[in-house]
Design a protein around this motif. Structure first.
Motif, PDB file in Angstrom:
ATOM      1  N   ALA A   1       0.968  -1.354  -0.014  1.00  0.00           N
ATOM      2  CA  ALA A   1       0.013  -0.024   0.031  1.00  0.00           C
ATOM      3  C   ALA A   1       0.828   1.337   0.055  1.00  0.00           C
ATOM      4  O   ALA A   1       0.470   2.313  -0.658  1.00  0.00           O
ATOM      5  N   GLU A   2       1.953   1.307   0.546  1.00  0.00           N
ATOM      6  CA  GLU A   2       2.860   2.342   0.631  1.00  0.00           C
ATOM      7  C   GLU A   2       3.505   2.718  -0.440  1.00  0.00           C
ATOM      8  O   GLU A   2       3.931   3.878  -0.630  1.00  0.00           O
ATOM      9  N   TYR A   3       3.319   1.998  -1.593  1.00  0.00           N
ATOM     10  CA  TYR A   3       4.081   2.236  -2.890  1.00  0.00           C
ATOM     11  C   TYR A   3       2.935   2.484  -4.032  1.00  0.00           C
ATOM     12  O   TYR A   3       3.210   2.829  -5.202  1.00  0.00           O
ATOM     13  N   LYS A   4       1.907   2.943  -3.574  1.00  0.00           N
ATOM     14  CA  LYS A   4       1.000   3.513  -4.392  1.00  0.00           C
ATOM     15  C   LYS A   4       1.312   4.737  -5.249  1.00  0.00           C
ATOM     16  O   LYS A   4       1.159   4.813  -6.375  1.00  0.00           O
ATOM     17  N   PRO A   5       2.243   5.694  -4.439  1.00  0.00           N
ATOM     18  CA  PRO A   5       2.514   6.982  -5.111  1.00  0.00           C
ATOM     19  C   PRO A   5       3.338   6.559  -6.657  1.00  0.00           C
ATOM     20  O   PRO A   5       3.414   7.446  -7.368  1.00  0.00           O
ATOM     21  N   THR A   6       3.955   5.205  -6.549  1.00  0.00           N
ATOM     22  CA  THR A   6       4.883   5.039  -7.892  1.00  0.00           C
ATOM     23  C   THR A   6       4.029   4.419  -8.800  1.00  0.00           C
ATOM     24  O   THR A   6       4.695   4.245 -10.196  1.00  0.00           O
ATOM     25  N   PHE A   7       2.669   4.225  -8.832  1.00  0.00           N
ATOM     26  CA  PHE A   7       2.000   3.512  -9.773  1.00  0.00           C
ATOM     27  C   PHE A   7       2.099   4.304 -10.996  1.00  0.00           C
ATOM     28  O   PHE A   7       2.091   3.640 -12.452  1.00  0.00           O
ATOM     29  N   LEU A  76       7.341  12.335  -8.513  1.00  0.00           N
ATOM     30  CA  LEU A  76       7.554  13.058  -6.998  1.00  0.00           C
ATOM     31  C   LEU A  76       7.968  11.881  -6.063  1.00  0.00           C
ATOM     32  O   LEU A  76       8.678  12.410  -5.017  1.00  0.00           O
ATOM     33  N   TRP A  77       7.679  10.589  -6.124  1.00  0.00           N
ATOM     34  CA  TRP A  77       7.764   9.654  -5.050  1.00  0.00           C
ATOM     35  C   TRP A  77       9.041   9.457  -4.886  1.00  0.00           C
ATOM     36  O   TRP A  77       9.957   9.083  -3.977  1.00  0.00           O
ATOM     37  N   ARG A  78      10.210   9.750  -5.956  1.00  0.00           N
ATOM     38  CA  ARG A  78      11.558   9.667  -6.083  1.00  0.00           C
ATOM     39  C   ARG A  78      12.383  10.353  -5.033  1.00  0.00           C
ATOM     40  O   ARG A  78      13.333  10.291  -4.455  1.00  0.00           O
ATOM     41  N   GLY A  79      11.647  11.636  -4.527  1.00  0.00           N
ATOM     42  CA  GLY A  79      12.216  12.399  -3.605  1.00  0.00           C
ATOM     43  C   GLY A  79      12.039  12.027  -2.050  1.00  0.00           C
ATOM     44  O   GLY A  79      12.334  12.597  -1.425  1.00  0.00           O
ATOM     45  N   LEU A  83      10.204   5.685  -0.062  1.00  0.00           N
ATOM     46  CA  LEU A  83       9.887   5.148  -1.221  1.00  0.00           C
ATOM     47  C   LEU A  83      11.004   4.943  -2.138  1.00  0.00           C
ATOM     48  O   LEU A  83      11.140   3.601  -2.759  1.00  0.00           O
ATOM     49  N   ALA A  84      11.704   5.816  -2.307  1.00  0.00           N
ATOM     50  CA  ALA A  84      12.793   5.671  -3.662  1.00  0.00           C
ATOM     51  C   ALA A  84      13.852   4.681  -3.114  1.00  0.00           C
ATOM     52  O   ALA A  84      13.847   3.387  -3.736  1.00  0.00           O
ATOM     53  N   ALA A  85      14.555   4.935  -2.026  1.00  0.00           N
ATOM     54  CA  ALA A  85      15.689   4.016  -1.875  1.00  0.00           C
ATOM     55  C   ALA A  85      15.121   2.804  -1.057  1.00  0.00           C
ATOM     56  O   ALA A  85      15.604   1.626  -1.221  1.00  0.00           O
ATOM     57  N   GLY A  86      14.057   2.917  -0.212  1.00  0.00           N
ATOM     58  CA  GLY A  86      13.615   1.941   0.386  1.00  0.00           C
ATOM     59  C   GLY A  86      12.650   0.818  -0.649  1.00  0.00           C
ATOM     60  O   GLY A  86      12.975  -0.298  -0.318  1.00  0.00           O
ATOM     61  N   LEU A  87      12.067   1.276  -1.516  1.00  0.00           N
ATOM     62  CA  LEU A  87      11.701   0.492  -2.586  1.00  0.00           C
ATOM     63  C   LEU A  87      12.619  -0.324  -3.245  1.00  0.00           C
ATOM     64  O   LEU A  87      12.446  -1.415  -3.444  1.00  0.00           O
ATOM     65  N   LEU A  88      13.638   0.483  -3.744  1.00  0.00           N
ATOM     66  CA  LEU A  88      14.754  -0.595  -4.464  1.00  0.00           C
ATOM     67  C   LEU A  88      15.369  -1.390  -3.496  1.00  0.00           C
ATOM     68  O   LEU A  88      15.821  -2.466  -3.779  1.00  0.00           O
ATOM     69  N   ASP A  89      15.731  -0.956  -2.462  1.00  0.00           N
ATOM     70  CA  ASP A  89      16.200  -2.034  -1.419  1.00  0.00           C
ATOM     71  C   ASP A  89      15.297  -3.316  -1.059  1.00  0.00           C
ATOM     72  O   ASP A  89      15.838  -4.195  -1.081  1.00  0.00           O
TER      73      ASP A  89
END
Length: 116
Positions: A1-7, A76-79, A83-89
């Motif tokens: 759910a926390e990754y919705k802004p990446t959609f 925007l989520w990359r900032g 989301l950015a580093a956390g998602l990729l990790d």
């Protein structure tokens, strides 16, 4: 759910013909959106999110958030460090786990799904 802004980036191929995209909770039924979404919200704001009893909080609501479809807004989520580093990790760890299971010849990871 926390990754919705990446959609917006994740599903960009499917969104290319749309001016806006959004997300909502699965347990919400809206009906006719023009009855409560005002055209000015779509034209005047890059993002809008409705409050359902938590108006004093400053964050995007998972129950209902709409994004203008475009590279600036979609990225925007990359900032956001989470989301950015956390998602990729997190994705890297999950992929590494699956590769280890595959290399070990395991037909099952031992889990029905990953818990984020």
């Amino acid at each position: 759910a926390e990754y919705k802004p990446t959609f917006g980036e994740v599903f960009s191929a499917w969104l290319q013909n749309y001016t806006h995209w959004g997300y909502t909770d699965l347990d919400v039924i809206y009906g006719a959106l023009p009855r409560f979404v005002q055209r000015s919200e779509l034209t005047d704001f890059d993002l809008f999110s409705y409050s359902f009893g938590d108006a004093e909080a400053v964050y995007l609501r998972g129950q209902w958030t709409v994004h203008r479809n475009g590279p600036t807004v979609n990225g925007l989520w990359r900032g956001c460090a989470h989301l950015a580093a956390g998602l990729l990790d997190e994705l890297g760890k999950k992929e590494a786990h699956l590769r280890r299971m595959e290399a070990a010849g395991s037909a099952s990871t031992g889990h029905k799904r990953f818990i984020s």
